[in-house]
Structures are given as C-alpha cells and as structure tokens.
Write a protein that holds these residues in place. Sequence first.
Motif, short mmCIF file in Angstrom:
data_model
loop_
_atom_site.label_atom_id
_atom_site.label_comp_id
_atom_site.label_asym_id
_atom_site.label_seq_id
_atom_site.Cartn_x
_atom_site.Cartn_y
_atom_site.Cartn_z
N PRO A 184 49.54 53.82 -20.27
CA PRO A 184 49.85 52.40 -20.45
C PRO A 184 48.83 51.54 -19.71
CG PRO A 184 51.83 53.63 -19.90
CD PRO A 184 50.67 54.58 -19.72
N PRO A 185 48.56 50.35 -20.21
CA PRO A 185 47.55 49.50 -19.58
C PRO A 185 47.98 49.05 -18.19
CG PRO A 185 48.77 48.28 -21.23
CD PRO A 185 49.19 49.71 -21.37
N ASP A 186 47.01 48.71 -17.37
CA ASP A 186 47.30 48.17 -16.05
C ASP A 186 47.89 46.77 -16.17
OD1 ASP A 186 46.25 50.47 -14.91
OD2 ASP A 186 44.21 49.64 -14.88
N GLU A 187 48.27 46.22 -15.05
CA GLU A 187 48.83 44.86 -15.02
C GLU A 187 47.85 43.88 -15.66
OE1 GLU A 187 51.31 41.85 -14.68
OE2 GLU A 187 51.84 43.84 -13.95
N PHE A 188 48.37 43.04 -16.53
CA PHE A 188 47.51 42.06 -17.19
C PHE A 188 48.35 40.86 -17.59
CE2 PHE A 188 49.22 44.72 -20.53
CZ PHE A 188 49.67 43.79 -21.46
N ARG A 189 47.66 39.79 -17.93
CA ARG A 189 48.30 38.58 -18.47
C ARG A 189 47.64 38.27 -19.79
NH1 ARG A 189 47.18 33.13 -18.36
NH2 ARG A 189 45.31 33.51 -17.11
N PHE A 190 48.47 38.17 -20.85
CA PHE A 190 47.91 37.87 -22.16
C PHE A 190 47.27 36.49 -22.13
CE2 PHE A 190 47.73 36.33 -26.46
CZ PHE A 190 47.42 37.44 -27.21
N SER A 191 45.99 36.47 -22.39
CA SER A 191 45.25 35.22 -22.36
C SER A 191 44.31 35.18 -23.56
CB SER A 191 44.44 35.09 -21.06
OG SER A 191 43.51 34.03 -21.14
N VAL A 192 44.49 34.20 -24.41
CA VAL A 192 43.62 34.05 -25.58
C VAL A 192 42.17 33.91 -25.14
CG1 VAL A 192 43.05 32.57 -27.54
CG2 VAL A 192 45.45 33.09 -27.02
N ALA A 193 41.94 33.18 -24.05
CA ALA A 193 40.58 32.95 -23.57
C ALA A 193 39.92 34.25 -23.11
CB ALA A 193 40.59 31.93 -22.43
N SER A 194 40.69 35.11 -22.41
CA SER A 194 40.11 36.35 -21.92
C SER A 194 39.80 37.31 -23.06
CB SER A 194 41.05 37.01 -20.91
OG SER A 194 42.28 37.35 -21.51
N ILE A 195 40.66 37.33 -24.08
CA ILE A 195 40.40 38.19 -25.24
C ILE A 195 39.21 37.67 -26.02
CG2 ILE A 195 41.37 39.03 -27.42
CD1 ILE A 195 44.15 38.76 -26.01
N TRP A 196 39.13 36.36 -26.16
CA TRP A 196 37.98 35.75 -26.83
C TRP A 196 36.69 36.09 -26.09
CZ3 TRP A 196 37.80 32.77 -31.34
CH2 TRP A 196 36.58 32.13 -31.60
#
Length: 414
Positions: A184-196
């Motif tokens: 499973p992925p580590d701790e993260f926050r879904f962010s459109v900017a970071s994915i972009w």
Amino acid sequence: MNFLLPLSPLLAAAGILLAGNGLQGTLIALRSAHEGFDPSLIGLMGTGYYAGFMLSCLFTARLIRAVGHIRVFSGLAAIAASASLTMVLWLDPVAWVGLRFISGFCFAGLFMVIESWLNASVDNSHRASTLSVYRLVDLAAVTGSQFLLPVFGAYGFAIFAIAAIMTCLSLVPISLMDKTAPKPPDEFRFSVASIWAISPLACFGCITIGMTNSTFRLMGPIYASDIGFDTTGVATFMSAGIIGGAVLQLPLGWLSDRLDRRWVLIIATLGAAASGFLLSYAAGTSHSMALTGIFMFGAFALPLYSLSAAHANDRADRGQYVIVAAGLSFFFSMGAMIGPFVAAQVLAVFGPDFFFTYTSIVHLSLVVVTLWRMTVRRTPDMKAKKRYATLLRTSPVMYRLAHKAASKRPRKSD
C-alpha cells in the motif's frame, strides 16, 4: 511476453469485470428508453456515473492505503454488483441516477486497483506493452459482452443478474493470486497540483481522451444513425471502431517502450485527428468510407490512454503508482463529463458532419501540448540509454533512425 505470466490472474479479473461493466452501460441505455424515461434523466445517468468516478479518485487511494488492494477490490466489487441488481428491482429514473453514481464510484476504484497493481509489477521497459495488453483485454471483454444482449434480452431480470455475476466472478482470480499484491502507498494527500507536476502531459492527455473516447462511445451511435445507418449498421459501426483500437494497441505500446513515448503519442494523436477529418468530410458519402474512417479512428484514438498512463508512471516513484492511477482517472473523468455534453451541442447546432471535426480539434490540441512539453522537460539519460540499447538489440535499422532523430531534436523532454 513472459513478463505477463505472473499478471494473468489480474488480467483475467480485469476482463471479467470490464465485460460486466460494458454490458451494463449498453443495457442501461436500452432499458431506460424501453421504460420511457425522460431523455434528460437518461443523460443525467451518464453524468452521475462520471461524477461518482471522479469522487472515487479522491477517496479510494486512501482506502487502498488503509486496508490494501485486495480488500478494497472485494468491497467495491460487492457494492457494484448490489447496485446492478438494485436497478432492476427499483425501476425509477431518479433512483437510477443515484445508483449509477454508486457504480461510477465503485468501478473507478476497481480500475484504480488493477492499474496501480499492473504498474507496480512491471518496469519501464515493459510498461506500455503491459498497459496495451490490459486495453486489449478491455476492448475484447466489452465487445464480447454485447452479444449477451440478444441472447438474454435487455428487458428482463436475467441480463442484470448476469452483469452482477460477472462483477462477483472478477473476485475469484484476485482472491486466488499468490501473495504478490503491491505494498500500500505511504501517507499522502490527494492533490491535483502534485499529480499534475508528475506529468502535465499525461494529465492533459487524459482530459483529451475523456473528451474524445467517451464521446465516441456515448454519441457514436447517434452519429451513425444520423448519417443513415440502420440498427445493425450502427452496431457494425461501433464494433469497427473498437476492433480498430485492438489492432494498434500492442504495436504502439511496443514501440513506445523502445522510443520516446511522446513521439509515439504524437503519431497516434495525429492519426486520430486525420481519421476524424476523414469521417467529417468524406464518410457521409458512403457507408464503406464511414466504416473505414471509424476503424482508423479507433486504431489511433483508443490506445492514447495506455500511452499517456505509461508516460506518467515512468516519471512516478514506486510508491506513487496508486496516486497516479487515481489522478489520471480524475482527469479522465473531467473530460468524460465535459465531452459528451459539448458533442451533443455540436450535433444539435452543426449536424453530424461536424461531429468528428470536434474530436479532431481536441486531438490537435494534444499534439500542440505534447510538442510544447518536449521543449520543457528532459528524459533522464539512463532511461534513454536503456531504451536505445533495447532497440538496438531488437532492430538495428530502427535504432539508427531513432538515434538520428534524437541527435536533431533538443535534449529536453517531458
């Protein structure tokens, strides 16, 4: 193709799941019309599906982190099957909008599990080929499942039960796989900017693909009917596009594993744009020309998602595959919510002759963005060397051509 053997249970699960989902999509359109539902509410069912799809991108990645890939897959498959059965028990258009929202949420999460699992199981040298095989499974499953409609009919309980059974059966290969589920992925926050930031090109590509491919699947039958196809002809027209997509999936994926993926993306997108113009300006003259045009359109347009996803995952770290899958699905659903609405207005105002001109304009915008991104970012030198070394072993002629092209263009890439 030996690298695919460990993934065969996952691909089998994907095929069963996609067959059920593809069957349900066609079934709902036919049954809604049969029940006399208002056309605006039928349209809202499609919007509700992609709204749920988009929302799932924000939350499912956190579920995967909390309980793992297999448990999330099992839970979402059970809910999706239940929603399918509830539709036939509750024949109300407003209720169906809500149930399609639930289905969109579940299927987005299920696809996210499969795609992140596939990307975590292969390296960059086989990534596009693997995703192309996955798309081949998608196209074959969706096409094959359509033939269940004339066998069981679209107006009874049985066909809804079959769609639910397929969703449940997709659990079997997943449950019986060996213990190779990705971490499973580590701790993260879904962010459109970071994915972009990981790959702007792939994100823009997914928006484009949502605006065009989803429009083809939803509005293509209307276009075919408007230019004179009967019911059988409409089915043939749509099948020709899907078969075309199957023809070039693997060759384009194989080529992009050996060359700069962006050049392959440009070639495919230009092909899709040219096919759209052919359909707009020549296809209305004969049905054979229309079938040729839609075959070419599918061949070039349908592989674009695999190429974009492979490009994004090339740039992602190993712990980012889930969030990349979520992000690309998010951007795809944005385009899928916008595209059919815009295409419907184009059909209403300009008529069917301009329908595929719309898709060509969207595809050409992706070409422009791809060329621009190639002047902004560089591909890591080691990755490029590995790809060229692989290409040299497989085809010296292609290697020389690629090396010559690389020496003439700026040493920057996305």
